[in-house]
Motif scaffolding. Structure first.
Motif, PDB file in Angstrom:
ATOM      1  N   THR A   1      -2.503 -30.144  13.811  1.00  0.00           N
ATOM      2  CA  THR A   1      -1.538 -28.853  14.592  1.00  0.00           C
ATOM      3  C   THR A   1      -0.362 -29.353  14.089  1.00  0.00           C
ATOM      4  O   THR A   1       0.826 -29.258  13.123  1.00  0.00           O
ATOM      5  CB  THR A   1      -2.476 -28.681  15.843  1.00  0.00           C
ATOM      6  N   ARG A   2      -0.073 -30.510  14.647  1.00  0.00           N
ATOM      7  CA  ARG A   2       1.485 -30.739  14.830  1.00  0.00           C
ATOM      8  C   ARG A   2       2.194 -31.667  13.176  1.00  0.00           C
ATOM      9  O   ARG A   2       2.779 -31.587  12.796  1.00  0.00           O
ATOM     10  CB  ARG A   2       2.210 -31.462  15.766  1.00  0.00           C
ATOM     11  N   VAL A   3       1.356 -32.283  13.033  1.00  0.00           N
ATOM     12  CA  VAL A   3       1.177 -32.905  12.210  1.00  0.00           C
ATOM     13  C   VAL A   3       1.121 -32.283  11.097  1.00  0.00           C
ATOM     14  O   VAL A   3       2.647 -32.109   9.677  1.00  0.00           O
ATOM     15  CB  VAL A   3       0.269 -34.485  11.902  1.00  0.00           C
ATOM     16  N   GLN A   4       0.994 -31.252  10.165  1.00  0.00           N
ATOM     17  CA  GLN A   4       0.587 -30.464   9.544  1.00  0.00           C
ATOM     18  C   GLN A   4       1.630 -29.053   9.606  1.00  0.00           C
ATOM     19  O   GLN A   4       1.797 -29.120   8.717  1.00  0.00           O
ATOM     20  CB  GLN A   4      -0.827 -29.584   9.880  1.00  0.00           C
ATOM     21  N   ALA A   5       1.838 -29.072  11.110  1.00  0.00           N
ATOM     22  CA  ALA A   5       3.370 -27.956  10.834  1.00  0.00           C
ATOM     23  C   ALA A   5       4.165 -29.016  10.150  1.00  0.00           C
ATOM     24  O   ALA A   5       4.888 -28.443   9.751  1.00  0.00           O
ATOM     25  CB  ALA A   5       3.535 -27.945  12.204  1.00  0.00           C
ATOM     26  N   ALA A   6       4.412 -30.324  10.262  1.00  0.00           N
ATOM     27  CA  ALA A   6       5.295 -31.054   9.893  1.00  0.00           C
ATOM     28  C   ALA A   6       5.361 -31.205   8.365  1.00  0.00           C
ATOM     29  O   ALA A   6       6.638 -31.129   7.710  1.00  0.00           O
ATOM     30  CB  ALA A   6       5.581 -32.522  10.123  1.00  0.00           C
ATOM     31  N   PHE A   7       3.966 -30.670   7.387  1.00  0.00           N
ATOM     32  CA  PHE A   7       3.770 -30.520   6.235  1.00  0.00           C
ATOM     33  C   PHE A   7       4.285 -29.862   6.192  1.00  0.00           C
ATOM     34  O   PHE A   7       4.448 -28.591   4.563  1.00  0.00           O
ATOM     35  CB  PHE A   7       2.663 -31.054   5.951  1.00  0.00           C
ATOM     36  N   GLY A   8       4.760 -28.185   6.373  1.00  0.00           N
ATOM     37  CA  GLY A   8       5.167 -27.021   6.676  1.00  0.00           C
ATOM     38  C   GLY A   8       3.977 -25.721   6.510  1.00  0.00           C
ATOM     39  O   GLY A   8       4.331 -24.922   6.072  1.00  0.00           O
ATOM     40  N   VAL A   9       3.229 -26.754   7.141  1.00  0.00           N
ATOM     41  CA  VAL A   9       2.074 -25.366   7.324  1.00  0.00           C
ATOM     42  C   VAL A   9       2.326 -24.647   8.770  1.00  0.00           C
ATOM     43  O   VAL A   9       2.971 -25.492  10.434  1.00  0.00           O
ATOM     44  CB  VAL A   9       0.599 -25.814   8.188  1.00  0.00           C
ATOM     45  N   GLU A  10       2.268 -22.750   8.670  1.00  0.00           N
ATOM     46  CA  GLU A  10       2.405 -22.528  10.345  1.00  0.00           C
ATOM     47  C   GLU A  10       1.698 -22.589  11.262  1.00  0.00           C
ATOM     48  O   GLU A  10       0.378 -22.449  11.081  1.00  0.00           O
ATOM     49  CB  GLU A  10       2.728 -21.204   9.898  1.00  0.00           C
ATOM     50  N   VAL A  11       1.963 -23.066  12.226  1.00  0.00           N
ATOM     51  CA  VAL A  11       1.273 -22.766  13.701  1.00  0.00           C
ATOM     52  C   VAL A  11       1.202 -21.462  14.263  1.00  0.00           C
ATOM     53  O   VAL A  11       1.308 -21.148  14.611  1.00  0.00           O
ATOM     54  CB  VAL A  11       1.702 -24.218  14.779  1.00  0.00           C
ATOM     55  N   ASN A  12       0.013 -21.173  14.099  1.00  0.00           N
ATOM     56  CA  ASN A  12      -0.489 -19.955  14.628  1.00  0.00           C
ATOM     57  C   ASN A  12      -2.175 -19.417  15.408  1.00  0.00           C
ATOM     58  O   ASN A  12      -2.882 -20.385  15.129  1.00  0.00           O
ATOM     59  CB  ASN A  12       0.283 -18.480  13.920  1.00  0.00           C
ATOM     60  N   TYR A  13      -2.071 -18.500  15.544  1.00  0.00           N
ATOM     61  CA  TYR A  13      -3.424 -17.821  15.809  1.00  0.00           C
ATOM     62  C   TYR A  13      -4.693 -18.156  14.126  1.00  0.00           C
ATOM     63  O   TYR A  13      -5.166 -18.831  14.674  1.00  0.00           O
ATOM     64  CB  TYR A  13      -3.545 -16.641  16.128  1.00  0.00           C
ATOM     65  N   ASP A  14      -4.236 -17.812  13.735  1.00  0.00           N
ATOM     66  CA  ASP A  14      -4.711 -17.759  12.567  1.00  0.00           C
ATOM     67  C   ASP A  14      -5.160 -19.142  12.360  1.00  0.00           C
ATOM     68  O   ASP A  14      -6.371 -19.195  11.850  1.00  0.00           O
ATOM     69  CB  ASP A  14      -4.302 -17.275  10.514  1.00  0.00           C
ATOM     70  N   MET A  15      -4.935 -20.567  12.197  1.00  0.00           N
ATOM     71  CA  MET A  15      -4.535 -21.510  12.336  1.00  0.00           C
ATOM     72  C   MET A  15      -5.776 -21.795  12.917  1.00  0.00           C
ATOM     73  O   MET A  15      -7.118 -22.499  12.770  1.00  0.00           O
ATOM     74  CB  MET A  15      -3.219 -22.793  12.638  1.00  0.00           C
TER      75      MET A  15
END
Lengths: 202, 253
Positions: free
Chosen positions: A117-131
């Motif tokens: 979650t957090r590391v992927q978010a740092a790579f630009g992935v959006e953290v949301n319900y779908d994730m």
């Protein structure tokens, strides 16, 4: 390691496990519980947390540094114990063993969870319900998440019991007994919050 | 019929501190009201194992024979206790005797408990009364407190609590519950309290109080029923206060 630091490290370990790590865990599960009110409610709550002022400062000093110290020193504590529940099957000895076991399970879970979650978010992935919905669509991952959440909550609740003993708050056997009931109540209550939240993504 | 009754004993033996342990079985004639000491004495009288082979007598330690010295502690049917008060009639057979492996084994059931006595020195488990002149009588201890302290003074340094503790092992330097409880005892004494901070500083060092993991096996195992975990929690409170005094400063030296 400097001499005579053990007492300080142990007390710091005990303190950090409750403040801030335990408080963060509670807050995290409560915010996730918004998912039971639907995807929009969760996304709104997650966005609010994401837009908190001083976010990086908060993340580093309230979450990552205390968590890192608690995890690494905790591993050292866990591996210096020689568990003996087969010989001494007393309730507290089981809790002693489970505290170390759930600590290790929680560490594995948290490392995976932060990566996903957090590391992927740092790579630009959006953290949301779908994730999250995508992650727990896999039944194996859902089981892993439930085990991880229950372990983390147990480790926190039982750790709270030890915290009260380690700081000299509960001294008498009676107060320690009541403290067991209260902390196990916290374990059940927070487990319900956590499991309801994760099942809301299914 | 009763003359044919026997007792089966399996002893974990070890010839030297550096050799591997092995098991040896013995069968001895039954007598009523035997304890483990008298069983071991019977083996010593006629050191022949269950296979009928001549062997060496089993080595063990004993002294008072009334559960006040702590010397005859060993692991009997899986639980550490004193062999003088372990009655054969109350034990399941075969009776398994093992040394308390938390301590270095010297031979057979005999272990070296020196680390406990070293810990008592480390925590200053005594009341200093010697001086270059007569210091006079110390402050009186209230009777109620004396009775309370008497319970803590029953510790015989037997090592059972260290054997039961999962945090006392070769990977850790934890001094264990017994010497900690002695700090509480001597800090409670009106004259002993004059050295309270010194003792607390000693157990706030490496391998001290903070290494307790609250498995509470010690209080379940103590043959003298000493409230060891209450002592540890009480010392935790005293150490918390001492810690703040040390950091923020206090005139209570």
């Amino acid at each position: 390691m400097a001499q005579n630091r053990e007492f300080f490290y142990r007390r710091l370990h005990s303190l950090l496990g409750v403040i801030p790590v335990g408080l963060f865990l509670t807050q995290h599960l409560v915010v996730n519980h918004f998912a039971t009110r639907g995807a929009d409610a969760f996304n709104k709550a997650a966005a609010f947390m994401e837009q908190l002022p001083f976010r990086y400062f908060l993340e580093i000093f309230v979450i990552f540094l205390p968590l890192l110290f608690h995890a690494i020193y905790g591993l050292y504590i866990a591996f210096t114990a020689q568990n003996n529940v087969s010989r001494y099957g007393y309730f507290r000895n089981w809790m002693f063993m489970l505290q170390r076991l759930t600590g290790i399970i929680t560490l594995i879970f948290v490392v995976w969870h932060v990566w996903e979650t957090r590391v992927q978010a740092a790579f630009g992935v959006e953290v949301n319900y779908d994730m999250m919905a995508n992650i727990v669509a896999n039944p194996f991952m859902l089981a892993f998440y439930i085990v991880g959440i229950v372990s983390a909550v147990f480790h926190f609740a039982n750790g709270l019991w030890s915290f009260f003993v380690s700081w000299g708050i509960t001294v008498t056997p009676r107060s320690q007994q009541i403290s067991t009931y209260v902390t196990m109540g916290i374990f059940v209550a927070l487990s319900i919050v956590g499991i309801r939240a994760i099942l809301a993504f299914v | 019929m009763s003359e044919n009754r026997t007792i089966r004993i399996i002893v974990t033996r070890q010839d030297r501190p550096d050799t591997a342990p092995y098991e040896e079985e013995f069968v001895i004639p039954y007598r009523p009201n035997m304890n483990i000491i008298s069983v071991l004495m019977e083996i010593r009288r006629n050191p022949v194992n269950a296979k009928g082979e001549k062997t060496t007598p089993v080595a063990w330690e004993m002294n008072c024979l009334e559960e006040v010295c702590g010397a005859c502690s060993m692991v009997i049917n899986g639980k550490p206790r004193q062999s003088c008060t372990a009655l054969v009639d109350q034990l399941e057979q075969p009776i398994r005797l093992e040394p308390m492996r938390t301590f270095p084994v010297i031979r057979d059931l005999q272990v070296d408990r020196s680390r406990m006595f070293d810990s008592l020195k480390k925590v200053k488990a005594w009341i200093p009364i010697d001086g270059t002149y007569d210091l006079g009588p110390g402050p009186r201890m209230p009777e109620r407190k004396r009775q309370w302290a008497y319970e803590l003074s029953k510790c015989m340094t037997c090592g059972v609590c260290l054997e039961a503790c999962p945090n006392v092992n070769s990977k850790s330097n934890f001094i264990g519950p017994a010497p900690l409880s002695q700090v509480r005892l001597f800090n409670a004494h009106p004259t002993g309290a004059m050295h309270k901070a010194e003792r607390l500083e000693a157990i706030m060092g490496d391998g001290g109080l903070a290494n307790c993991g609250n498995s509470q096996n010690c209080v379940q195992s103590c043959p003298k029923g000493i409230p060891l975990t209450t002592s540890i929690a009480a010392l935790n409170r005293a150490a918390t206060i001492q810690m703040f005094r040390n950091f923020f400063g206090s005139d209570e030296v």
